[in-house]
Write a protein that holds these residues in place. Structure first.
Motif, short mmCIF file in Angstrom:
data_model
loop_
_atom_site.label_atom_id
_atom_site.label_comp_id
_atom_site.label_asym_id
_atom_site.label_seq_id
_atom_site.Cartn_x
_atom_site.Cartn_y
_atom_site.Cartn_z
N PRO A 195 0.63 -1.33 0.11
CA PRO A 195 -0.10 0.13 -0.10
C PRO A 195 0.99 1.40 0.01
CG PRO A 195 -0.87 -1.44 1.56
CD PRO A 195 0.46 -2.10 1.13
N GLY A 248 1.23 2.01 -3.59
CA GLY A 248 0.15 1.93 -4.23
C GLY A 248 -0.04 0.79 -5.05
N ARG A 249 0.61 -0.35 -4.53
CA ARG A 249 0.38 -1.44 -5.24
C ARG A 249 -0.78 -2.46 -4.36
NH1 ARG A 249 5.57 -5.21 -5.13
NH2 ARG A 249 6.22 -3.63 -6.40
N SER A 283 0.88 -4.06 -13.37
CA SER A 283 1.82 -3.91 -12.34
C SER A 283 2.80 -5.40 -12.48
CB SER A 283 1.11 -4.13 -10.99
OG SER A 283 0.07 -3.01 -10.99
#
Length: 257
Positions: A27, A30-31, A62
């Motif tokens: 987090p 931002g993953r 991603s």
């Protein structure tokens, strides 16, 4: 079990009929965590694995990121358990050749595990090379090694007169591990297609090895594809949930370092 600080960012699991991809959530960067699996025919074939990874990359951009740590978990390749002093004495290949069929083009891999045991197995060298073309910072480990290390940490060992069998079901594989007095005594991965296969192999191994206790292992966040046989034919004495796969890999590495 301790909570390792550096679990692998990405796990690729390989079995005879599917390729799994497990992306660790981060987090702070931002993953978002992501997990999926892709069927293959003739497991460990390079074109099959390549198609599966290409599909995963298309579904989740991603996965194109640069990862510093990628673990390849080998689920169901046959393996041999060898005392560590034999492996370090340069006799590993000789011993393994008596029990495993190492085909031309295969590379012999081994994991150092708890109890001074080395778990050895083979993989097509082309498969290892292919995955490293996608993720250069990848290394492989057998699922049996992860399970055995977790057993040693989370299930207090028995004395030398008592034995236990541990059963783990994932996809179409039933993995059975035997332990007596804290020592690894049996390891087998069996292909299962339905509940009847699970019952047949579990009951057969229990009758052959005559353990004092039967344990069912599960991994946090992993679905169980088949149930164990009912109490009428087979008694489960204990159930043990292990941490998630990323934690198991990180813990194994910390124990082996």
């Amino acid at each position: 079990m301790s909570n390792p600080t550096n679990p692998p960012e990405l796990i690729i699991s390989l079995s005879r009929d599917k390729v799994g991809v497990h992306l660790l959530a981060k987090p702070q960067f931002g993953r978002v965590g992501w997990k999926s699996s892709f069927p293959v025919v003739g497991g460990f074939m390079e074109d099959q694995i390549s198609n599966a990874l290409d599909t995963a990359l298309n579904l989740n951009p991603s996965l194109v990121d640069q990862f510093h740590d990628v673990a390849v978990v080998v689920v169901d390749r046959p393996n041999v358990c060898v005392p560590r002093f034999y492996a370090e004495g340069g006799k590993l290949s000789e011993i393994v050749s008596r029990y495993l069929r190492v085909r031309y083009g295969d590379a012999l891999s081994s994991d150092i595990t708890s109890g001074e045991i080395v778990i050895a197995y083979s993989l097509p060298a082309g498969t290892i090379k292919l995955i490293r073309e996608y993720y250069s910072n990848s290394d492989q480990i057998h699922l049996t090694s992860l399970l055995w290390n977790a057993i040693c940490q989370l299930a207090a060992p028995t004395d030398d007169l008592n034995s236990r069998l541990f059963y783990f079901i994932t996809g179409n594989s039933l993995i059975i591990i035997g332990e007596t007095g804290g020592k690894l005594t049996f390891s087998k991965s069996l292909y299962i297609q339905d509940h009847g296969d699970v019952a047949y192999y579990a009951i057969a191994c229990a009758r052959m090895l005559m353990p004092k206790e039967n344990w069912l292992l599960t991994i946090e966040g992993e679905e169980v594809s088949f149930d164990m046989p009912g109490e009428t034919y087979f008694r489960l004495h204990h159930r043990l949930e292990l941490p998630d796969l990323h934690t198991l890999v990180a813990t194994h590495r910390s124990c082996g370092s």
